[in-house]
Design a protein around this motif. Structure first.
Motif, mmCIF file in Angstrom:
data_model
loop_
_atom_site.group_PDB
_atom_site.id
_atom_site.type_symbol
_atom_site.label_atom_id
_atom_site.label_comp_id
_atom_site.label_asym_id
_atom_site.label_seq_id
_atom_site.Cartn_x
_atom_site.Cartn_y
_atom_site.Cartn_z
ATOM 1 N N UNK A 44 56.415 8.052 18.743
ATOM 2 C CA UNK A 44 55.702 7.679 17.518
ATOM 3 C C UNK A 44 55.786 6.171 17.304
ATOM 4 N N UNK A 45 56.934 5.566 17.626
ATOM 5 C CA UNK A 45 57.090 4.111 17.481
ATOM 6 C C UNK A 45 56.103 3.372 18.390
ATOM 7 N N UNK A 48 52.633 3.770 17.107
ATOM 8 C CA UNK A 48 52.395 2.954 15.900
ATOM 9 C C UNK A 48 52.145 1.495 16.264
ATOM 10 N N UNK A 49 52.786 1.022 17.321
ATOM 11 C CA UNK A 49 52.602 -0.370 17.737
ATOM 12 C C UNK A 49 51.262 -0.546 18.458
#
Lengths: 60, 229
Positions: A44-45, A48-49
Motif C-alpha cells: 500500500x505504501x 500510494x507513492x
C-alpha cells in the motif's frame, strides 16, 4: 446440523481456533499473519507513492 | 522616554489588557491559530498525492475505534461476547484498531522518508511519535481486557517480560481493573490530547512539502499579517 452448516459457511477463511503458522529465520520468528500484514503495508505504501492522485480543485 | 511610558504607550498597553485572562487567551489562540490556518480554503498543489491521505485515514479509524469502544463500555462483556450485535460491535472495535495501526504505520513511513520534521515541524513529528507509542500501549491493554482465554494467555506471557524489566509490580498486567482503567481512561485521554495537538500543529505549520518542492507563499488573506523570513 443446519446450525453447524451455517457456521461452517460463515467461518473465517483462516481457522483461528488452532495454533498459527510461524516463519523461523535465524533468531527472527514471526507469524505468517503478521508477515502478511507487513507485506500489505509495504504494498500500500509503494502504491500510494507511485499511483497518480485524481485532479481536484482548490489547491495552490 | 520609552514608548510604554508615553500616553499612547499606556493606551496600547491598556488595550492589550482588555478582557482579562479570557481576552488574553482569545488573543493568544487567534494569534497562534488564525481561522484561515485552522480551516483553510486551499491546500498546496503537492498535497495531491495518495501519501498525504494516510494521516486523515488514521484519525478516521481512531474516531470509529473510540465510538465503538464507548458502545462496548455502555453494554459490557456479557453483551459483546454473547449477543450477535455485541459481537458485531466488538469486531468493529477490533478491525478499526487494525486499520488505525495499519494506516498510522504507512503515515509514519511516508513522513519519515519526507523528513517531515523540516520547517519548524519538530514538535509535530514528536507528538506523532509519542501518539504511536501511546497507541501501542492502548492496543496492548485492549487485548488484556477482552475477558477471554486469549487475554488471559497474553497477560500471562506479558507479565514475565514486564517483570524482567522491573515494572511488573507497578504495571500489573494480571490486574484486570488496572488494565481496564489504563485502556478506557488514561491512554485514550493521552492519545486524544496528543492527536488534537498533532492535528493543530499540522494546521499551524502546514503540511510538509516534498523534499524537492517549495512551500507556497502565504495567500492574499494572510499576506498582510505574514512575517517575512
Amino acid at each position: 446440523m443446519a446450525v453447524e452448516m451455517a457456521y461452517s459457511e460463515l467461518a473465517a477463511p483462516v481457522d483461528l481456533n488452532h495454533p498459527g503458522h510461524y516463519v523461523h529465520w535465524g533468531v527472527v520468528q514471526i507469524s505468517v499473519a503478521n508477515l502478511v500484514v507487513i507485506g500489505l503495508m509495504v504494498l500500500v505504501f509503494v502504491a500510494a507513492v507511485l499511483l497518480p492522485f485524481p485532479k481536484g480543485r482548490g489547491r495552490r | 522616554m520609552s514608548d510604554s511610558a508615553s500616553p499612547s504607550g499606556n493606551a496600547t498597553r491598556d488595550a492589550k489588557r482588555v478582557g482579562g485572562w479570557t481576552g488574553a487567551a482569545r488573543r493568544y489562540a487567534v494569534r497562534t491559530l488564525p481561522p484561515e490556518k485552522l480551516l483553510p480554503d486551499t491546500q498546496p498543489a503537492y498535497m495531491a498525492s495518495w501519501i498525504y491521505v494516510f494521516g486523515v485515514l488514521t484519525v478516521s479509524s481512531l474516531i470509529v475505534a473510540v465510538a465503538t469502544g464507548c458502545v462496548l463500555a455502555l453494554e459490557g462483556p456479557g453483551w459483546w461476547h454473547a449477543s450477535s450485535v455485541g459481537k458485531y460491535v466488538n469486531s468493529l472495535h477490533l478491525w478499526s484498531v487494525e486499520l488505525f495501526m495499519f494506516f498510522m504505520v504507512i503515515h509514519l513511513w511516508g513522513k519519515f522518508f519526507m523528513a517531515a520534521w523540516r520547517g519548524r515541524r519538530a514538535m509535530t513529528w514528536m507528538t506523532g511519535a509519542v501518539c504511536f507509542l501511546a497507541s501501542v500501549g492502548t492496543a496492548f491493554t485492549g487485548y488484556l481486557v477482552q475477558q477471554n482465554f486469549d487475554s488471559q494467555w497474553i497477560s500471562g506471557q506479558a507479565k514475565d517480560g514486564l517483570n524482567a524489566v522491573g515494572i511488573g509490580a507497578w504495571f500489573n498486567v494480571l490486574d484486570f481493573g488496572q488494565m481496564l482503567m489504563w485502556h478506557i481512561v488514561l491512554l485514550p485521554l493521552v492519545l486524544g490530547l496528543l492527536t488534537a495537538w498533532h492535528v493543530l500543529l499540522v494546521r499551524r505549520r502546514g503540511i510538509v512539502p516534498p523534499i524537492d518542492a517549495l512551500a507556497p507563499e502565504p495567500d492574499e488573506q494572510s499576506a498582510a499579517t505574514a512575517v517575512q523570513p
